[in-house]
Write a protein that holds these residues in place. Structure first.
Motif, PDB file in Angstrom:
ATOM      1  N   UNK A 113       5.866  10.004   3.821  1.00 21.20           N
ATOM      2  CA  UNK A 113       4.598  10.502   4.242  1.00 21.20           C
ATOM      3  C   UNK A 113       3.550   9.206   4.122  1.00 21.20           C
ATOM      4  N   UNK A 114       3.677   8.585   3.044  1.00 19.47           N
ATOM      5  CA  UNK A 114       2.900   7.200   3.015  1.00 19.47           C
ATOM      6  C   UNK A 114       2.962   6.277   4.069  1.00 19.47           C
TER       7      UNK A 114
ATOM      8  N   UNK B 178       0.697   3.911   9.022  1.00 19.21           N
ATOM      9  CA  UNK B 178       1.063   3.581  10.361  1.00 19.21           C
ATOM     10  C   UNK B 178       0.227   4.172  11.294  1.00 19.21           C
ATOM     11  N   UNK B 179      -0.311   5.436  11.079  1.00 19.80           N
ATOM     12  CA  UNK B 179      -1.160   6.044  11.875  1.00 19.80           C
ATOM     13  C   UNK B 179      -2.664   5.491  11.734  1.00 19.80           C
ATOM     14  N   UNK B 180      -3.112   5.319  10.470  1.00 22.77           N
ATOM     15  CA  UNK B 180      -4.222   4.675  10.073  1.00 22.77           C
ATOM     16  C   UNK B 180      -4.345   3.171  11.105  1.00 22.77           C
TER      17      UNK B 180
ATOM     18  N   UNK C 242       0.936  -1.317   0.026  1.00 23.92           N
ATOM     19  CA  UNK C 242      -0.105   0.151  -0.282  1.00 23.92           C
ATOM     20  C   UNK C 242       0.914   1.238   0.091  1.00 23.92           C
ATOM     21  N   UNK C 243       1.836   1.387   0.771  1.00 19.82           N
ATOM     22  CA  UNK C 243       2.911   2.250   0.962  1.00 19.82           C
ATOM     23  C   UNK C 243       3.492   2.452  -0.477  1.00 19.82           C
ATOM     24  N   UNK C 244       3.976   1.426  -1.005  1.00 20.64           N
ATOM     25  CA  UNK C 244       4.644   1.350  -2.397  1.00 20.64           C
ATOM     26  C   UNK C 244       3.900   2.071  -3.504  1.00 20.64           C
TER      27      UNK C 244
ATOM     28  N   UNK D 166       0.255  15.943  -1.935  1.00 17.47           N
ATOM     29  CA  UNK D 166      -0.323  14.953  -2.761  1.00 17.47           C
ATOM     30  C   UNK D 166      -0.218  13.427  -2.356  1.00 17.47           C
ATOM     31  N   UNK D 167       0.670  13.047  -1.653  1.00 16.22           N
ATOM     32  CA  UNK D 167       0.771  11.994  -1.234  1.00 16.22           C
ATOM     33  C   UNK D 167      -0.160  11.662  -0.037  1.00 16.22           C
ATOM     34  N   UNK D 168      -0.580  12.843   0.784  1.00 19.64           N
ATOM     35  CA  UNK D 168      -1.457  12.729   1.769  1.00 19.64           C
ATOM     36  C   UNK D 168      -2.803  12.640   1.200  1.00 19.64           C
TER      37      UNK D 168
END
Length: 261
Positions: free
Chosen positions: A148-149, A154-156, A74-76, A237-239
């Motif tokens: 950023x991702x 991790x926060x989510x 997901x991050x990638x 944009x990443x956010x």
């Protein structure tokens, strides 16, 4: 064994010990990226269209940097999309600024033999300068996108019930830290690699006007500005992409859960 070989082996060992599987993948990412850069230089020297080389190697390098250096899909995926969009926007900016700067080619500091190469037929130094600038910004943009991702994901995971609005607000807070470290990395990297040239300017008594109109300095300064602008665009944009993507995945998950009942 040469010092370079010893350092490469030491790097591989440390990355494997500290990073485990991800560290090993990251090492191969660095290795493959080095090979890709050599291949870019060879293709351009063989007369392959520079624009085509740029279009092909931007996604290739981003895939290598991001997917091999990140353990979470997901991050990638989110990092690749945001970095690729920013790279395309930055490429347009690079094309415009290189046209107005007219700083392509080699300056007199490179020596008479190398300066002569700037006028050789078949070598479009204008587009070569564009390629150098674009590939120089890829690392900073990809790094900011992954940072950023990763932080937002991790926060989510820690707070699954966090709203999209709160996630974006947290993304802004994370973005301030990412911007600070990324800008310092770019600036200190430039000053570190350019220190000997600054000494050259000082010892030969260059004026401020001469320095500001010197090709090597102008190209390096422009690359720094492209990198900083790319990082600035990458953070929001990443956010946005990650918060939208997580919201959509939640909606799909809820729909599937409802269908099962």
């Amino acid at each position: 064994m040469s010092s370079l070989t010893a350092l490469v082996i030491l790097l591989a060992v440390l990355m494997a010990i500290i990073g485990g599987e991800t560290g090993i993948r990251s090492f191969f990412s660095v290795l493959i990226n080095g090979i890709l850069l050599i291949l870019v230089a060879l293709l351009i020297s063989w007369g392959v269209n520079v624009e085509l080389v740029i279009l092909i190697f931007i996604p290739l390098k981003l895939v290598t940097i991001i997917f091999l250096g990140t353990h979470d899909y997901t991050v990638a995926k989110n990092s690749f999309y945001s970095a690729f969009i920013v790279c395309l926007l930055t490429s347009v900016l690079v094309l415009m600024m290189q046209h107005f700067a007219q700083a392509a080619g080699l300056g007199p500091e490179a020596g008479e033999v190398l300066v002569g190469l700037s006028q050789m037929p078949g070598l479009n130094y204008g587009m070569i300068a564009v390629a150098v600038a674009i590939f120089s910004t890829l690392g900073a943009i990809a790094e900011a996108a992954v940072a950023m991702s990763s932080g937002l994901l991790e926060l989510k995971k820690a707070k699954p019930d966090i709203s999209e609005k709160q996630l974006r607000a947290s993304g802004d807070a994370i973005g301030y830290d990412v911007l600070g470290t990324a800008m310092n990395t770019v600036l200190f990297g430039m000053f570190g690699s350019f220190l000997s040239l600054f000494l050259w300017y000082y010892r030969l008594g260059y004026s401020i006007g001469q320095v500001l109109n010197e090709k090597l300095f102008v190209n390096e300064a422009l690359i720094i500005m492209y990198s900083l602008i790319g990082v600035l665009m990458t953070v929001p944009l990443s956010t946005f992409l990650l918060s939208k993507g997580l919201t959509k995945s939640e909606v799909k998950h809820e729909d599937k859960h409802t269908d099962t009942h």
